[in-house]
Design a protein around this motif. Sequence first.
Motif, mmCIF file in Angstrom:
data_model
loop_
_atom_site.group_PDB
_atom_site.id
_atom_site.type_symbol
_atom_site.label_atom_id
_atom_site.label_comp_id
_atom_site.label_asym_id
_atom_site.label_seq_id
_atom_site.Cartn_x
_atom_site.Cartn_y
_atom_site.Cartn_z
ATOM 1 N N GLN A 1 -7.223 -5.794 32.287
ATOM 2 C CA GLN A 1 -6.836 -6.459 31.039
ATOM 3 C C GLN A 1 -5.343 -6.331 30.753
ATOM 4 O O GLN A 1 -4.730 -7.266 30.247
ATOM 5 N N HIS B 1 -8.358 1.288 23.955
ATOM 6 C CA HIS B 1 -7.310 0.370 23.541
ATOM 7 C C HIS B 1 -7.721 -0.386 22.278
ATOM 8 O O HIS B 1 -8.883 -0.770 22.120
ATOM 9 N N GLY B 2 -6.751 -0.602 21.382
ATOM 10 C CA GLY B 2 -7.000 -1.393 20.191
ATOM 11 C C GLY B 2 -8.006 -0.790 19.249
ATOM 12 O O GLY B 2 -8.684 -1.505 18.511
ATOM 13 N N ARG B 3 -8.083 0.549 19.230
ATOM 14 C CA ARG B 3 -9.075 1.208 18.377
ATOM 15 C C ARG B 3 -8.446 2.151 17.355
ATOM 16 O O ARG B 3 -9.156 2.873 16.666
ATOM 17 N N SER C 1 -3.176 4.314 21.617
ATOM 18 C CA SER C 1 -3.015 3.972 23.034
ATOM 19 C C SER C 1 -1.640 3.400 23.339
ATOM 20 O O SER C 1 -1.047 3.709 24.387
ATOM 21 N N SER C 2 -1.094 2.576 22.457
ATOM 22 C CA SER C 2 0.229 2.003 22.722
ATOM 23 C C SER C 2 1.312 3.062 22.600
ATOM 24 O O SER C 2 2.257 3.091 23.405
ATOM 25 N N GLN D 1 -15.783 -3.034 19.059
ATOM 26 C CA GLN D 1 -14.767 -4.062 18.924
ATOM 27 C C GLN D 1 -13.397 -3.433 18.711
ATOM 28 O O GLN D 1 -13.274 -2.333 18.189
ATOM 29 N N HIS D 2 -12.346 -4.170 19.127
ATOM 30 C CA HIS D 2 -10.988 -3.699 18.915
ATOM 31 C C HIS D 2 -10.344 -4.491 17.785
ATOM 32 O O HIS D 2 -10.866 -5.514 17.329
ATOM 33 N N LEU D 3 -9.191 -4.026 17.338
ATOM 34 C CA LEU D 3 -8.434 -4.691 16.277
ATOM 35 C C LEU D 3 -6.960 -4.425 16.527
ATOM 36 O O LEU D 3 -6.563 -3.285 16.774
ATOM 37 N N SER D 4 -6.157 -5.461 16.463
ATOM 38 C CA SER D 4 -4.725 -5.277 16.698
ATOM 39 C C SER D 4 -4.056 -4.651 15.482
ATOM 40 O O SER D 4 -4.462 -4.897 14.336
ATOM 41 N N THR D 5 -3.047 -3.842 15.738
ATOM 42 C CA THR D 5 -2.267 -3.259 14.637
ATOM 43 C C THR D 5 -1.643 -4.357 13.792
ATOM 44 O O THR D 5 -1.551 -4.235 12.564
ATOM 45 N N HIS D 6 -1.207 -5.431 14.433
ATOM 46 C CA HIS D 6 -0.594 -6.547 13.703
ATOM 47 C C HIS D 6 -1.567 -7.121 12.679
ATOM 48 O O HIS D 6 -1.195 -7.382 11.523
#
Length: 329
Positions: free
Chosen positions: A57, A94-96, A100-101, A185-190
């Motif tokens: 990904q 990721h995206g949780r 991770s970033s 499910q993930h969610l973007s910080t933005h």
Amino acid sequence: MRLRAAHVRVRVPATSANLGPGFDALGLALGLHDELDVRAVASPGVRVEVEGEGAGQVPDDERHLVVRALRAALDRVGAPQTGLHLVCRNRIPHGRGLGSSAAAVVAGVLAARGLVGDPDVLGGDDALALATELEGHPDNAAPALLGGLTLAWTADGEGGGTAGVRAVRLPVHDDVAPLAVVPPQHLSTHAARGVLPAQVPHADAAWQAGRAGLLVEALGRRPDLLLDATGDRLHQGYRRSVMPESLALVDALRARGVAAVVSGAGPTVLALARGGDATAGRAGDDVPDGRATDADAAVADAFGGVMAGWRVLRLPVDDAGATVRALLD
């Protein structure tokens, strides 16, 4: 400045920011880690291999976040660029909302430090400043670098002091036993930041300041105060529309006496539970054994035995922070 090492290994912990009232300031390092092997190679270009989270990904070329951070760090210290071969063993979802970033950025910065081979390069505040510049906020970068509980802020140079990003470590009581309840499910910080208002009521800001101070005391010396100390009026309620299931779980756990908050920008829910002496079963192959906590029954009751893809990870506080060491091929 030249490169003195050709192969380094970096280990970076997951992190949980905000912890309720400590919005964009408080963060906690957790015992779940990404580990990367970074090789400087003679051939140009980049090869990235990813195992675990993000495999198939995330980019496998110059766009990879670790590579971007590493190259920025080499430029910052005047070291030459090089071809790179990365092997990333990712365990941080990721995206949780588990950093991770920030972990990728910190890994890149520390990999550059390791390749340069000078411990004084990109140390302390310099590493935090660059990681914050690349990541956008210091609340995850600080605990990833320093380990433990951290308080980060931006100094404005008032009174002749030096402006820049700063962070300090704060004590964490031995009884604090975090549980991360991770949704499928993930969610973007933005997206999570996009629903926050530009202004909040003065009364809410004042209330929040008191809870943030209480949280430092609760985590360090009075875990019995954690439920009151993790109250929030600045961000979680505004995010209900983009993570309704997570906020419903926060509400359910808090109604059962558990100090539950949204982890970072979500949608993971973090329970700042209190641990006992019993050893629980493994939460998964990628996490260490954890202690039984006073939140276990409440979590099980809130789900009614149907997890629907959610995972409970027992994650001790990570005291070491990110590490880098040179390897001999």
